[in-house]
Design a protein around this motif. Sequence first.
Motif, PDB file in Angstrom:
ATOM      1  N   ILE A 409      -3.107  -1.640   8.667  1.00  0.00           N
ATOM      2  CA  ILE A 409      -4.187  -1.273   7.744  1.00  0.00           C
ATOM      3  C   ILE A 409      -5.063  -0.184   8.358  1.00  0.00           C
ATOM      4  O   ILE A 409      -5.439   0.794   7.696  1.00  0.00           O
ATOM      5  N   GLU A 410      -5.374  -0.333   9.639  1.00  0.00           N
ATOM      6  CA  GLU A 410      -6.207   0.659  10.328  1.00  0.00           C
ATOM      7  C   GLU A 410      -5.531   2.028  10.353  1.00  0.00           C
ATOM      8  O   GLU A 410      -6.200   3.069  10.362  1.00  0.00           O
ATOM      9  N   LEU A 411      -4.206   2.023  10.355  1.00  0.00           N
ATOM     10  CA  LEU A 411      -3.459   3.283  10.383  1.00  0.00           C
ATOM     11  C   LEU A 411      -3.345   3.933   9.002  1.00  0.00           C
ATOM     12  O   LEU A 411      -2.781   5.023   8.870  1.00  0.00           O
ATOM     13  N   GLY A 412      -3.865   3.254   7.975  1.00  0.00           N
ATOM     14  CA  GLY A 412      -3.888   3.825   6.633  1.00  0.00           C
ATOM     15  C   GLY A 412      -2.670   3.512   5.784  1.00  0.00           C
ATOM     16  O   GLY A 412      -2.395   4.213   4.805  1.00  0.00           O
ATOM     17  N   ILE A 413      -1.956   2.441   6.122  1.00  0.00           N
ATOM     18  CA  ILE A 413      -0.721   2.139   5.409  1.00  0.00           C
ATOM     19  C   ILE A 413      -0.969   1.751   3.953  1.00  0.00           C
ATOM     20  O   ILE A 413      -0.150   2.043   3.069  1.00  0.00           O
ATOM     21  N   GLU A 414      -2.104   1.091   3.676  1.00  0.00           N
ATOM     22  CA  GLU A 414      -2.358   0.614   2.312  1.00  0.00           C
ATOM     23  C   GLU A 414      -2.437   1.785   1.342  1.00  0.00           C
ATOM     24  O   GLU A 414      -1.841   1.757   0.250  1.00  0.00           O
ATOM     25  N   GLU A 415      -3.149   2.814   1.728  1.00  0.00           N
ATOM     26  CA  GLU A 415      -3.278   3.990   0.856  1.00  0.00           C
ATOM     27  C   GLU A 415      -1.921   4.657   0.630  1.00  0.00           C
ATOM     28  O   GLU A 415      -1.595   5.066  -0.487  1.00  0.00           O
ATOM     29  N   LEU A 416      -1.122   4.758   1.697  1.00  0.00           N
ATOM     30  CA  LEU A 416       0.201   5.372   1.576  1.00  0.00           C
ATOM     31  C   LEU A 416       1.089   4.604   0.607  1.00  0.00           C
ATOM     32  O   LEU A 416       1.784   5.188  -0.241  1.00  0.00           O
ATOM     33  N   LEU A 417       1.076   3.278   0.723  1.00  0.00           N
ATOM     34  CA  LEU A 417       1.934   2.453  -0.125  1.00  0.00           C
ATOM     35  C   LEU A 417       1.487   2.509  -1.585  1.00  0.00           C
ATOM     36  O   LEU A 417       2.322   2.501  -2.505  1.00  0.00           O
ATOM     37  N   HIS A 418       0.185   2.555  -1.829  1.00  0.00           N
ATOM     38  CA  HIS A 418      -0.298   2.654  -3.210  1.00  0.00           C
ATOM     39  C   HIS A 418       0.062   4.010  -3.824  1.00  0.00           C
ATOM     40  O   HIS A 418       0.358   4.098  -5.028  1.00  0.00           O
ATOM     41  N   LYS A 419       0.073   5.058  -3.013  1.00  0.00           N
ATOM     42  CA  LYS A 419       0.529   6.364  -3.506  1.00  0.00           C
ATOM     43  C   LYS A 419       2.009   6.308  -3.855  1.00  0.00           C
ATOM     44  O   LYS A 419       2.446   6.888  -4.856  1.00  0.00           O
ATOM     45  N   ASP A 420       2.771   5.592  -3.010  1.00  0.00           N
ATOM     46  CA  ASP A 420       4.198   5.450  -3.278  1.00  0.00           C
ATOM     47  C   ASP A 420       4.455   4.705  -4.588  1.00  0.00           C
ATOM     48  O   ASP A 420       5.415   5.006  -5.308  1.00  0.00           O
ATOM     49  N   LEU A 421       3.609   3.730  -4.884  1.00  0.00           N
ATOM     50  CA  LEU A 421       3.767   2.968  -6.124  1.00  0.00           C
ATOM     51  C   LEU A 421       3.692   3.867  -7.353  1.00  0.00           C
ATOM     52  O   LEU A 421       4.414   3.684  -8.333  1.00  0.00           O
ATOM     53  N   LYS A 422       2.821   4.838  -7.302  1.00  0.00           N
ATOM     54  CA  LYS A 422       2.672   5.768  -8.427  1.00  0.00           C
ATOM     55  C   LYS A 422       3.813   6.777  -8.478  1.00  0.00           C
ATOM     56  O   LYS A 422       4.180   7.262  -9.547  1.00  0.00           O
ATOM     57  N   LYS A 423       4.384   7.074  -7.313  1.00  0.00           N
ATOM     58  CA  LYS A 423       5.364   8.148  -7.209  1.00  0.00           C
ATOM     59  C   LYS A 423       6.805   7.661  -7.403  1.00  0.00           C
ATOM     60  O   LYS A 423       7.628   8.362  -7.992  1.00  0.00           O
ATOM     61  N   PHE A 424       7.111   6.455  -6.896  1.00  0.00           N
ATOM     62  CA  PHE A 424       8.498   5.971  -6.892  1.00  0.00           C
ATOM     63  C   PHE A 424       8.606   4.644  -7.643  1.00  0.00           C
ATOM     64  O   PHE A 424       8.528   3.565  -7.059  1.00  0.00           O
ATOM     65  N   LYS A 425       8.822   4.717  -8.942  1.00  0.00           N
ATOM     66  CA  LYS A 425       8.876   3.505  -9.757  1.00  0.00           C
ATOM     67  C   LYS A 425      10.117   2.664  -9.461  1.00  0.00           C
ATOM     68  O   LYS A 425      10.094   1.444  -9.599  1.00  0.00           O
TER      69      LYS A 425
END
Length: 462
Positions: A409-425
């Motif tokens: 989480i500290e490394l910013g994984i949550e934001e990356l994964l949420h971006k992936d959700l929008k990009k890769f259905k």
Amino acid sequence: MVLSISQETFNNAVQENITDLGLSPEEALEEAVTQFESQGVDLSSIIKELMISSASSANIEEVVVKLLNLNKKKASANEITNQLEILKTECDKGIQERVIAGKAGAYNAILDTLINNKNDVNIERHCLKAMISLMTKQPDLLDEKGIEIILSNLKKEADYDLKKLSLRWAKECCIMHEMNRQKIFDSHILENLKELLNDGTSDILRDVLSVFRGLVLDDDVRVEFGKAHDHARIIASEILCPLTGLLTRFRSDELLIFDLMLTVTSLMVRTEFCKKVEDAGGLDLIRDVMKAFPNNEKINRQCFKLLKSLGGNDDVRGHVIQKNLAPIIVTALNENKGNVGTAVAGLACISSLTLRSPENSRAFFDSGSPAVIVEVMKMYPDEKQIQKTASWAIRNMVCRSKYQSGTFIELGIEELLHKDLKKFKDIEYDIKAALRDLDCKVNLREEWTGKGGALTTGLSRE
């Protein structure tokens, strides 16, 4: 079963569109592709290029006729090799030239030349070179006589160059042709290959290994069920230990090491083979190879794939970590993350080795894998396969080791994964699984309520 056609059928359709419909070559080609695809025919193995000129066709046919005539009389070696060189040059131009040569009888002409001059090694070499050019991406020409010649040239007393050329011929015959593979395998070629494996030099060993890999291919769309698994099982039982020994013998030979890794990986079709490789010292050798070639993308990529396969055995998976391979794997991934294929293989390797194993997960965590995984994801935000395999690795690492979630989480994984959700259905499931096991906010949906109706893709809770 997939619908398929031969190259000849496709070429004839293009020619008919030109002669019967009066279309230009470009229009005829486009029409043929459209026609076959509308019928559900798989054209992935078809060369979709324009037909060669009639002049080129006539030249090839003339060479084949000359070669056939030379076989009927006592021609000089120079006359024969000159025609063979011309034929090889024509075939090297492309698949269309090879198809024309095949139709003209080049295969039998070369075979007859081989048989008639079996005591002239120079002519034999020229014959095999021409045969390889003729049959590249055109394996249908092989017959029983050809297989007999291949086997006879692999005998211990045979000329070195004839062995190498025959191995390359055998490999070409295996590509995209299931029946050739079965016939070659059933001819007991394995015995000849094992001899060469024990006595061969580095140069010829690479050709031997390519034949092993050719025999376990499963790339013929015309056949619904092949024998790739059976071939791999039998070959692995016979040669896994010798292959592991070669890793030690040729540990400084970069090209051969890659081919050895590639071959061993292709034979990992059963969990007991994983243990066999380990018992032969395979894990130590893989570790030494990764240390010896830290910046070689191809070798490290193949090491990742082999370790992933070995991780299919629960016992071997644990021993990988005991051999202190976790920090080596993480370092290799970090050093070679500039190559997409290698990065995917490294992430998949971590995912495999941490599956259902908190001990392995801790070893990778302590080796700094979270930072490397997140860095790779940031490097390739639009590469779906990177994001997918990274999600697998994260999920497997944290699902039984929740203390690791905070670092990710500290490394910013949550934001990356949420971006992936929008990009890769289409990889939504994998991304949500990682978010769920990280205890991040994610909208999950019930896969099946038990009230009837069709199943839908999703996760198992709201």
